[in-house]
Enzyme design. Sequence first.
Site, PDB file in Angstrom:
ATOM      1  N   ARG A 266       0.864  -1.181   0.000  1.00 24.27           N
ATOM      2  CA  ARG A 266       0.000   0.000   0.000  1.00 24.27           C
ATOM      3  C   ARG A 266       0.899   1.230   0.000  1.00 24.27           C
ATOM      4  O   ARG A 266       1.509   1.557   1.002  1.00 24.27           O
ATOM      5  CB  ARG A 266      -0.912  -0.021   1.232  1.00 24.27           C
ATOM      6  CG  ARG A 266      -1.563   1.319   1.536  1.00 24.27           C
ATOM      7  CD  ARG A 266      -2.638   1.221   2.597  1.00 24.27           C
ATOM      8  NE  ARG A 266      -2.245   0.631   3.852  1.00 24.27           N
ATOM      9  CZ  ARG A 266      -1.629   1.260   4.854  1.00 24.27           C
ATOM     10  NH1 ARG A 266      -1.296   2.537   4.736  1.00 24.27           N
ATOM     11  NH2 ARG A 266      -1.331   0.644   5.972  1.00 24.27           N
TER      12      ARG A 266
ATOM     13  N   HIS B  70      -3.594   4.215   4.984  1.00 21.07           N
ATOM     14  CA  HIS B  70      -4.670   3.227   5.125  1.00 21.07           C
ATOM     15  C   HIS B  70      -5.992   3.842   4.673  1.00 21.07           C
ATOM     16  O   HIS B  70      -6.738   3.241   3.913  1.00 21.07           O
ATOM     17  CB  HIS B  70      -4.762   2.777   6.583  1.00 21.07           C
ATOM     18  CG  HIS B  70      -5.927   1.887   6.869  1.00 21.07           C
ATOM     19  ND1 HIS B  70      -6.003   0.589   6.415  1.00 21.07           N
ATOM     20  CD2 HIS B  70      -7.076   2.117   7.559  1.00 21.07           C
ATOM     21  CE1 HIS B  70      -7.145   0.051   6.817  1.00 21.07           C
ATOM     22  NE2 HIS B  70      -7.810   0.959   7.496  1.00 21.07           N
TER      23      HIS B  70
ATOM     24  N   TYR C 128       4.422   5.598  11.395  1.00 22.49           N
ATOM     25  CA  TYR C 128       4.711   4.200  11.703  1.00 22.49           C
ATOM     26  C   TYR C 128       5.541   3.476  10.640  1.00 22.49           C
ATOM     27  O   TYR C 128       5.874   2.309  10.808  1.00 22.49           O
ATOM     28  CB  TYR C 128       3.424   3.404  11.971  1.00 22.49           C
ATOM     29  CG  TYR C 128       2.392   3.424  10.860  1.00 22.49           C
ATOM     30  CD1 TYR C 128       2.501   2.591   9.748  1.00 22.49           C
ATOM     31  CD2 TYR C 128       1.277   4.257  10.936  1.00 22.49           C
ATOM     32  CE1 TYR C 128       1.550   2.594   8.751  1.00 22.49           C
ATOM     33  CE2 TYR C 128       0.311   4.265   9.939  1.00 22.49           C
ATOM     34  CZ  TYR C 128       0.452   3.431   8.845  1.00 22.49           C
ATOM     35  OH  TYR C 128      -0.505   3.438   7.851  1.00 22.49           O
TER      36      TYR C 128
END
Length: 382
Positions: free
Chosen positions: A272, A276, A285
């Site tokens: 990805r 998200h 992160y």
Amino acid sequence: MSAQKELNQQEPTSRVTTDTRPVQVLEADGSVCPNATVPDLSDEELLSMYEDIKLARRFDQRAISLQRQGRIATYAPMTGQEGAQVATSYALEQRDWLFPTYREHAAKYVHGVSLAALLKPLRGIREGYAVPDGVNVMPEYIPIATQIPQAMGMAWGNKLQGKVDHAVLCHFGDGATSEGDFHEGLNFAGVFDVPAVFVCNNNQWAISVPRERQTASETIAQKAQAYGIESVRVDGLDPLAVYQVTKAALSKAKNPAAGERRPTLIEAVQYRYGAHTTADDPSVYRDDDEAEEWKDKDPLDRLQKYLYKEGILDDDIDAELDERIETTIKNAITEAESVSEDPDLMFEHVYEEMPDRLREQRDELAALREKYGDESFEEVLE
């Protein structure tokens, strides 16, 4: 030739118990991998697949922009995963059913859902969730993994009715494999030998949780062994490999050879690129360099390079596709934004009897609309 034999002819082998390397057809530079076989697709079909992947990439960019402008609600980007989405839906027949998550925009589009219909729910238009007659796509699933046992249930129902030529293809992310629904769905799929294909889009991150903290298993594909079904790992950034593997799995689901099981778990190894959702900040992160490494194998670039090498695509054709894509997306946005919905509808069907607090919110909204007029809200959005 059986579906499994087709898979086994590829290099590497599809059985995760002996080889965990993903099946691959195209190198990053668009050349065909040694010992790989290009799927039996016509030049027109290859161009069409490329156009749909390119459209999906552009749609994704525009949707993120629309969300930032306040013109749609929270959106789940798909860049990096659109190649696998398009490829899996190209492998489906019209009678097959698609069970998507909230990220499978391109998979839904290819299987018959209009771009405008993808945008309407994000604008609060309830009718956007209605699936047109003749389009075998379930509404997108927001709760993680709930679609897996439901997809198994539809496939089991089809088998009980003798409709084994109707397959079910179910998408989910790597995070879904940590949910009980994943294990229950695949267990029953194996027990009842249902005509279903389960596609795990392993994009390496379940929101902020990396894949290595999801499971101690070396691969996600090998989990299928516990349920008595076959599995295959595939390069999810290689559209031709994804199509080839999915087509073979669907063929096996409908017409297995002697001793073969109908269901298959496909682990599409991908990434990805973005967040998200538009409510997420991946910079907190993960390292930006990580995404750049995966972009070297970009599905759109890879297929484009292959088509150029084969003489199927050139600059003039590419420009024509760009123009057509831009028109298609513009028309979809115009259609989605031309539909209005009574704001009062958002208060309906929440509770059987509307509680006082919700009634107060509805009355407050009504007072604001009466005082300022709906035009004032539209001007803010513009």
